[in-house]
Design a protein around this motif. Structure first.
Motif, PDB file in Angstrom:
ATOM      1  N   GLY A   1       0.833  -1.220  -0.026  1.00 38.90           N
ATOM      2  CA  GLY A   1       0.145   0.002  -0.017  1.00 38.90           C
ATOM      3  C   GLY A   1       0.914   1.433   0.115  1.00 38.90           C
ATOM      4  O   GLY A   1       1.967   1.282   0.611  1.00 38.90           O
ATOM      5  N   ARG A   2       0.392   2.190  -0.508  1.00 40.87           N
ATOM      6  CA  ARG A   2       1.023   3.475  -0.707  1.00 40.87           C
ATOM      7  C   ARG A   2       1.323   4.110   0.976  1.00 40.87           C
ATOM      8  O   ARG A   2       0.281   4.149   1.606  1.00 40.87           O
ATOM      9  CB  ARG A   2       0.411   4.544  -1.581  1.00 40.87           C
ATOM     10  CG  ARG A   2       0.319   4.178  -3.148  1.00 40.87           C
ATOM     11  CD  ARG A   2       0.139   5.011  -3.912  1.00 40.87           C
ATOM     12  NE  ARG A   2       0.098   4.670  -5.336  1.00 40.87           N
ATOM     13  CZ  ARG A   2       1.019   4.605  -6.203  1.00 40.87           C
ATOM     14  NH1 ARG A   2       2.103   5.037  -5.488  1.00 40.87           N
ATOM     15  NH2 ARG A   2       0.836   3.920  -7.457  1.00 40.87           N
ATOM     16  N   THR A   3       2.181   4.806   1.062  1.00 42.47           N
ATOM     17  CA  THR A   3       2.638   5.281   2.378  1.00 42.47           C
ATOM     18  C   THR A   3       3.273   6.621   2.138  1.00 42.47           C
ATOM     19  O   THR A   3       3.987   6.794   1.342  1.00 42.47           O
ATOM     20  CB  THR A   3       3.279   4.464   3.267  1.00 42.47           C
ATOM     21  OG1 THR A   3       3.602   4.843   4.624  1.00 42.47           O
ATOM     22  CG2 THR A   3       4.620   4.099   2.520  1.00 42.47           C
ATOM     23  N   ASP A   4       3.154   7.436   3.528  1.00 41.49           N
ATOM     24  CA  ASP A   4       3.846   8.654   3.530  1.00 41.49           C
ATOM     25  C   ASP A   4       4.916   8.784   4.425  1.00 41.49           C
ATOM     26  O   ASP A   4       5.883   9.485   4.588  1.00 41.49           O
ATOM     27  CB  ASP A   4       2.871   9.727   4.124  1.00 41.49           C
ATOM     28  CG  ASP A   4       1.748  10.250   3.104  1.00 41.49           C
ATOM     29  OD1 ASP A   4       1.998  10.350   2.029  1.00 41.49           O
ATOM     30  OD2 ASP A   4       0.540  10.802   3.783  1.00 41.49           O
ATOM     31  N   HIS A   5       5.287   7.406   4.894  1.00 37.35           N
ATOM     32  CA  HIS A   5       6.374   6.924   5.852  1.00 37.35           C
ATOM     33  C   HIS A   5       7.576   7.107   4.707  1.00 37.35           C
ATOM     34  O   HIS A   5       7.533   6.457   3.602  1.00 37.35           O
ATOM     35  CB  HIS A   5       6.191   5.553   6.244  1.00 37.35           C
ATOM     36  CG  HIS A   5       7.235   5.293   7.159  1.00 37.35           C
ATOM     37  ND1 HIS A   5       8.607   5.147   6.892  1.00 37.35           N
ATOM     38  CD2 HIS A   5       7.338   5.608   8.850  1.00 37.35           C
ATOM     39  CE1 HIS A   5       9.270   4.773   7.861  1.00 37.35           C
ATOM     40  NE2 HIS A   5       8.656   5.283   9.107  1.00 37.35           N
ATOM     41  N   PRO A   6       8.726   7.675   5.204  1.00 35.99           N
ATOM     42  CA  PRO A   6       9.985   7.571   4.381  1.00 35.99           C
ATOM     43  C   PRO A   6      10.435   6.429   3.928  1.00 35.99           C
ATOM     44  O   PRO A   6      11.118   6.231   2.863  1.00 35.99           O
ATOM     45  CB  PRO A   6      10.944   8.080   5.590  1.00 35.99           C
ATOM     46  CG  PRO A   6      10.349   8.963   6.471  1.00 35.99           C
ATOM     47  CD  PRO A   6       8.988   8.255   6.623  1.00 35.99           C
ATOM     48  N   VAL A   7       9.778   5.192   4.412  1.00 31.48           N
ATOM     49  CA  VAL A   7      10.157   3.943   3.661  1.00 31.48           C
ATOM     50  C   VAL A   7       9.621   3.850   2.401  1.00 31.48           C
ATOM     51  O   VAL A   7      10.417   3.112   1.547  1.00 31.48           O
ATOM     52  CB  VAL A   7       9.850   2.701   4.650  1.00 31.48           C
ATOM     53  CG1 VAL A   7       8.387   2.485   4.575  1.00 31.48           C
ATOM     54  CG2 VAL A   7      10.323   1.338   4.384  1.00 31.48           C
ATOM     55  N   GLY A   8       8.751   4.574   1.986  1.00 28.87           N
ATOM     56  CA  GLY A   8       8.172   4.475   0.546  1.00 28.87           C
ATOM     57  C   GLY A   8       8.974   5.199  -0.259  1.00 28.87           C
ATOM     58  O   GLY A   8       8.798   4.977  -1.509  1.00 28.87           O
ATOM     59  N   ALA A   9       9.868   6.147   0.089  1.00 26.78           N
ATOM     60  CA  ALA A   9      10.535   7.073  -0.819  1.00 26.78           C
ATOM     61  C   ALA A   9      11.979   6.659  -0.894  1.00 26.78           C
ATOM     62  O   ALA A   9      12.868   7.368  -1.997  1.00 26.78           O
ATOM     63  CB  ALA A   9      10.367   8.672  -0.337  1.00 26.78           C
ATOM     64  N   VAL A  10      12.426   5.938   0.041  1.00 27.07           N
ATOM     65  CA  VAL A  10      14.136   5.932   0.202  1.00 27.07           C
ATOM     66  C   VAL A  10      14.644   5.080  -0.995  1.00 27.07           C
ATOM     67  O   VAL A  10      15.841   5.693  -1.389  1.00 27.07           O
ATOM     68  CB  VAL A  10      14.228   4.978   1.590  1.00 27.07           C
ATOM     69  CG1 VAL A  10      13.938   3.585   1.575  1.00 27.07           C
ATOM     70  CG2 VAL A  10      15.803   5.242   1.903  1.00 27.07           C
ATOM     71  N   LEU A  11      13.890   4.290  -1.577  1.00 24.25           N
ATOM     72  CA  LEU A  11      14.552   3.373  -2.723  1.00 24.25           C
ATOM     73  C   LEU A  11      14.526   4.510  -4.017  1.00 24.25           C
ATOM     74  O   LEU A  11      15.694   4.208  -4.484  1.00 24.25           O
ATOM     75  CB  LEU A  11      13.793   2.032  -3.146  1.00 24.25           C
ATOM     76  CG  LEU A  11      14.323   1.370  -4.205  1.00 24.25           C
ATOM     77  CD1 LEU A  11      15.422   0.744  -3.759  1.00 24.25           C
ATOM     78  CD2 LEU A  11      13.219   0.264  -4.633  1.00 24.25           C
ATOM     79  N   ALA A  12      13.674   5.074  -4.524  1.00 22.80           N
ATOM     80  CA  ALA A  12      13.813   5.984  -5.353  1.00 22.80           C
ATOM     81  C   ALA A  12      14.743   6.923  -5.313  1.00 22.80           C
ATOM     82  O   ALA A  12      15.574   7.447  -6.102  1.00 22.80           O
ATOM     83  CB  ALA A  12      12.280   6.653  -5.397  1.00 22.80           C
ATOM     84  N   GLN A  13      14.929   7.370  -3.886  1.00 17.17           N
ATOM     85  CA  GLN A  13      16.156   8.297  -3.625  1.00 17.17           C
ATOM     86  C   GLN A  13      17.316   7.809  -3.790  1.00 17.17           C
ATOM     87  O   GLN A  13      18.332   8.513  -4.237  1.00 17.17           O
ATOM     88  CB  GLN A  13      15.844   9.148  -2.223  1.00 17.17           C
ATOM     89  CG  GLN A  13      14.540   9.907  -2.260  1.00 17.17           C
ATOM     90  CD  GLN A  13      14.572  10.630  -0.721  1.00 17.17           C
ATOM     91  OE1 GLN A  13      15.246  10.339   0.204  1.00 17.17           O
ATOM     92  NE2 GLN A  13      13.442  11.029  -0.560  1.00 17.17           N
ATOM     93  N   LEU A  14      17.575   6.490  -3.396  1.00 16.42           N
ATOM     94  CA  LEU A  14      18.791   5.885  -3.599  1.00 16.42           C
ATOM     95  C   LEU A  14      19.209   5.779  -4.950  1.00 16.42           C
ATOM     96  O   LEU A  14      20.409   5.687  -5.399  1.00 16.42           O
ATOM     97  CB  LEU A  14      18.611   4.496  -2.928  1.00 16.42           C
ATOM     98  CG  LEU A  14      19.871   3.745  -2.992  1.00 16.42           C
ATOM     99  CD1 LEU A  14      20.887   4.208  -1.853  1.00 16.42           C
ATOM    100  CD2 LEU A  14      19.641   2.352  -2.336  1.00 16.42           C
ATOM    101  N   GLN A  15      18.160   5.381  -5.764  1.00 20.93           N
ATOM    102  CA  GLN A  15      18.508   5.092  -7.107  1.00 20.93           C
ATOM    103  C   GLN A  15      18.756   6.294  -7.806  1.00 20.93           C
ATOM    104  O   GLN A  15      19.706   6.469  -8.949  1.00 20.93           O
ATOM    105  CB  GLN A  15      17.262   4.408  -7.996  1.00 20.93           C
ATOM    106  CG  GLN A  15      16.685   3.329  -7.435  1.00 20.93           C
ATOM    107  CD  GLN A  15      15.285   2.654  -7.683  1.00 20.93           C
ATOM    108  OE1 GLN A  15      14.415   3.514  -7.599  1.00 20.93           O
ATOM    109  NE2 GLN A  15      15.253   1.322  -8.132  1.00 20.93           N
TER     110      GLN A  15
END
Length: 296
Positions: free
Chosen positions: A86-100
């Protein structure tokens, strides 16, 4: 063999392996994950492995993990589109894209449980392009514990040895895996001192014996604390009997019942240490090719 046939064959192996452990295999959890990444199973370089662990947290579960190709796909976006997460506003949902966006990722891996479904995404770097912790420690979505331990990693010769980053969406944690680890970090005295420095439980003699044979280690970080939550040391072997420690009965039972695709066996045996104690985990490779990166 087509990707679909490979996927169906893998499902049958997963079902058999779960039965060996007495774990219920939920097709509604497993098949959607395999279908979402179906193109991975027709690729010759795809690695497939199974993992069990002795901790209460992992009881009643069998994990499966596999690498995905092509590498330009965002595997977390695939999971969201397929309804696996599920989509989330938690940073866990954004960290992979930022790493990439900051680092070149060579390939990815997916981790799921036969009971719990989709769990993790791994980002793999090539052995000749290991990453520096400082290169991505300051990303907005990264747990602050990573930046706060850059000094620790530098003191132990790990600052530029990151081979894999794993994002656990269910537990909202992040694993940082180190390759080409300095040999002295696996000496009993160093392990004991390292665990003391991190506030972990005192290691058992069994843990120290296993640690001396390790090839790599990883740390687990969360977003709710500035501390390192766990550290894991891992050993690779083709023969569990050759390990310097006895293997837990439930892991032995798992090994006897889980097949290998080409008949050759390869295992990664790890010990994870947290403040409350230690536990053991075993990864059995179903499909593996020399030169490919190990999960731990």
């Amino acid at each position: 063999m087509s990707a679909t046939a490979e996927m169906d064959e893998l499902y049958a192996v997963i079902e058999q392996s779960a039965r060996t452990l007495g774990v219920p295999c939920a097709p509604e959890k497993v098949r959607p994950v395999l279908a979402a990444y179906e193109d991975a199973f027709g690729h010759a370089a795809t690695v497939v492995a199974f993992r069990v662990a002795t901790s209460i947290r992992h009881a009643g579960e069998l994990d499966c993990r596999f690498t995905t190709h092509p590498d330009e796909r965002d595997p977390y976006a695939t999971a969201l589109a397929a309804g696996l997460a599920g989509r989330t506003d938690h940073p866990v949902g954004a960290v992979l894209a930022q790493l990439q966006g900051r680092c070149h990722v060579d390939s990815h891996g997916i981790d799921f449980g036969v009971v719990g479904g989709f769990k993790k995404v791994y980002a793999f770097f090539t052995p000749d392009d290991l990453q520096e912790v400082a290169k991505f420690a300051d990303l907005p979505a990264m747990p602050r514990a990573l930046a706060e331990h850059t000094g620790f990693f530098a003191r132990h010769g790990l600052a530029d040895r990151v081979g894999v980053v794993g994002v656990d969406y269910g537990h909202r944690t992040l694993n940082v895996y180190f390759n080409d680890v300095p040999a002295q970090l696996f000496e009993p005295g160093t392990i004991t001192a390292t665990l003391r420095e991190l506030g972990m439980a005192r290691p058992s003699e069994q843990m120290l014996k296993l640690g001396r044979e390790a090839f790599g280690l990883y740390v687990t970080l969360g977003w709710d604390s500035p501390r390192i939550e766990r550290i894991c040391y891992a050993v690779t072997t083709a023969d569990l009997a050759a390990l310097p420690v006895p293997v837990e009965p439930e892991i032995e039972r798992f090994v006897r019942g889980v097949p290998a695709d080409d008949g050759d066996r390869k295992f990664v045996y790890g010990v994870a240490v947290a403040p409350e104690g230690e536990y053991y985990k075993l990864e059995s490779h179903y499909r593996w090719k020399p030169g490919t990166m190990d999960f731990i």
